[in-house]
Design an enzyme around this catalytic site. Structure first.
Site, mmCIF file in Angstrom:
data_model
loop_
_atom_site.group_PDB
_atom_site.id
_atom_site.type_symbol
_atom_site.label_atom_id
_atom_site.label_comp_id
_atom_site.label_asym_id
_atom_site.label_seq_id
_atom_site.Cartn_x
_atom_site.Cartn_y
_atom_site.Cartn_z
ATOM 1 N N ASN A 1 0.133 -8.680 -1.762
ATOM 2 C CA ASN A 1 -0.365 -8.792 -0.385
ATOM 3 C C ASN A 1 -1.054 -10.132 -0.151
ATOM 4 O O ASN A 1 -0.520 -11.169 -0.501
ATOM 5 C CB ASN A 1 -1.270 -7.602 -0.055
ATOM 6 C CG ASN A 1 -0.560 -6.280 -0.208
ATOM 7 O OD1 ASN A 1 0.643 -6.192 0.042
ATOM 8 N ND2 ASN A 1 -1.261 -5.252 -0.636
ATOM 9 N N GLY B 1 7.815 -1.430 -20.074
ATOM 10 C CA GLY B 1 8.639 -1.324 -21.272
ATOM 11 C C GLY B 1 9.566 -2.516 -21.458
ATOM 12 O O GLY B 1 9.887 -3.251 -20.523
#
Length: 550
Positions: free
Chosen positions: A436, A487
């Site tokens: 943002n 991951g």
């Protein structure tokens, strides 16, 4: 016509004479003739092409510093094929516009694994509107505001972006107030025709004013509803993206990596770190074993288990096969994501399918896990942010030997800087995300705030990320304790891990990589000002080492 043409000619002549005079004064002040003479003498035995090259380098050093001439926003795809924002910076260098760099940032939207088609369709529309508005802001207002600004002045760039964002917030506020007033004037206030119903009678056997019995005193407190999400102004991602792009532009123009440019923003007077010998790592056999399960969008393997401890026991077995010692070569952080576990119909956390626990029981669960598995050094979002009492209880029980980290339970960076309350809920650290309207100056300010309160900073990647690896440079430059990347699967995450390794290699080659393997936990039972002595803010090189470990 002749007189007008003659007037313009005289005006042009006077302007040329003025420019010549300014050039002569510039050459005289900078002693250009002497420099050229020295340069020619030093290049006398060189070929003409080499001489011209040296002359070009000499004049390039005297040229006007680069300034921003254009900022371009584009709608591109992120790592999961959803629209996001790309920002390109063009600078005027020696009177010619040149494309310097580009960055791709992620939206603030979370990727829903099992959402309903209606919810997915609505979120896709909101995401597209967010990116389209951001592209419009960049290509129109922001490029006008930043034209002529030096990319090396990050503070000035961020100040322009903040002022622009505040004006957009005010416009949005005025628009909403106008819409509300129009709705109020169009809809007449209904007059109630039926009197309100009387209050329900008291249960039998209980009189008005009668105190509750002993059984009622053990009834658990009602579960507070989730707090509404912080509002996000549509298009705000343009502010954070442009700020990052300018920082990367400055780094490229000064011929240094982004993490050093960011470190210079946080530590303007940072001395060069002392070189320390690199410690070796124990060798281990690596093999690929078949693992079954579903891979989530975060690169996490989703497996079924019968007990809470089973995944940790599985990891212990894998590490034993690889020759890694838990608690020495590898530490664990559990991303509890408690806000996703709450079953509001029962008022309890569903830790496993059909297994529900109250907030108080969750405290005992975490204490037991941390005791049985000492390699667990961090719990991320162990509770919803509304369960403040349980945050306090868990921090008091485990804060001296385990990090209690707030991620979704934390406020946005802009709200943290506005309120200054980083210990709500009580925790030992926060996960920060560059999304943002967060500028580079905001990241520097919030990490300085966390450092001053002995809290650790963790830089995390959003759900729908891209292959842009700037996040790693930000983590190293800001000196955060850990980085949360997800991951090791898919290019958008592997790219960032490769960037961690590349920075580590650079620091090793420059003999600037120091190792600090000791984990220090603050005593959360003390006040912020009386916290137990903890490690101070890490330098850029130390943060690079920690990122490489994670």
């Amino acid at each position: 016509m002749g007189e007008e043409g003659g007037g313009r000619s005289c005006g042009t002549t006077r302007e040329l004479q003025k420019l010549k005079q300014q050039a002569l004064e510039y050459y005289r002040e900078n002693d250009v003739p002497r420099r050229l003479e020295e340069l020619l003498n030093s290049t006398f035995y060189l070929q003409p092409a080499d001489v011209y090259g040296h002359l070009a380098n000499c004049f390039s050093k005297l040229a006007k510093p680069p300034t921003i001439c254009k900022v371009v926003g584009k709608n591109v795809l992120d790592g999961v094929g959803l629209p996001t924002l790309q920002v390109e910076i063009f600078c005027t260098i020696q009177n010619f516009p040149k494309n310097i760099c580009s960055v791709v940032v992620a939206t603030h939207f979370e990727v829903q694994e099992n959402a309903s088609p209606e919810l997915v369709e609505a979120e896709e529309a909101d995401r597209l509107q967010e990116v389209s508005t951001a592209v419009q802001w960049v290509n129109e207002a922001i490029t006008q505001e930043l034209r002529g600004v030096a990319p090396s002045d990050q503070a000035a760039v961020d100040q322009v972006l903040r002022a622009f964002f505040e004006s957009k917030v005010q416009e949005d506020k005025e628009r909403r107030e106008l819409d509300r007033s129009l709705e109020d004037s169009a809809v007449p206030t209904p007059v109630p025709l039926i009197p309100p119903a009387p209050p329900p009678p008291l249960p039998p056997g209980k009189k008005k004013g009668q105190k509750q019995g002993a059984k009622d005193s053990f009834i658990e407190k009602p579960v507070l509803p989730p707090e509404p999400a912080e509002p996000v102004l549509c298009g705000s991602m343009a502010v954070g993206a442009v700020s990052l792009a300018v920082a990367k532009t400055c780094a490229m123009l000064s011929d240094r990596p982004l993490y050093l440019a960011v470190a210079a923003l946080k530590h303007p007077q940072l001395p060069p770190p002392k070189a320390e010998p690199k410690k070796g790592h124990n060798g281990s056999k690596r093999g690929h074993q078949p693992v079954t399960g579903k891979m989530s969008h975060l690169g996490c393997l989703t497996i079924t288990y019968d007990t809470i401890e089973q995944p940790l026991i599985l990891i212990q077995g894998i590490c034993a096969n690889l020759g890694l010692e838990m608690g020495t070569n590898l530490h664990l952080a559990i991303n509890c994501a408690a806000h996703e576990l709450m079953d509001y119909s029962k008022g309890k956390y569903e830790v496993m399918t059909g297994a529900h626990k109250s907030a108080a029981e969750m405290v005992d669960l975490y204490v037991d896990l941390a005791t049985r598995f000492p390699s667990v050094i961090a719990l991320i979002d162990p509770f919803r942010k509304e369960d403040s009492e349980q945050w306090d209880s868990l921090s008091n029980a485990l804060g001296s030997r385990c990090y209690i980290i707030a991620a979704s339970a934390s406020k946005s960076i802009s709200r943290l800087l506005e309120d200054g309350a980083i210990s709500t809920p009580k925790s030992s650290g926060l996960i920060l995300k560059h999304t943002n309207q967060t500028t580079m100056s905001d990241l520097v300010e919030v990490t300085n705030l966390l450092d001053s309160k002995k809290h650790i900073s963790v830089l995390g990647s959003p759900d729908a990320e891209s292959s842009d690896d700037s996040l790693v440079d930000l983590a190293v430059g800001l000196g955060v304790r850990f980085i949360k990347l997800g991951g090791l699967s898919r290019g958008e995450r592997v790219t960032k891990y490769n960037r961690v390794f590349a920075i580590e290699d650079e620091l090793v080659q420059n003999r600037a990589l120091g190792f600090n393997e000791e984990l220090t936990f603050s005593d959360l039972n003390e006040e912020d000002g009386k916290a137990a002595e903890a490690a101070g803010p890490l330098s850029a090189t130390e943060a690079g080492e920690e990122s490489a470990e994670v």
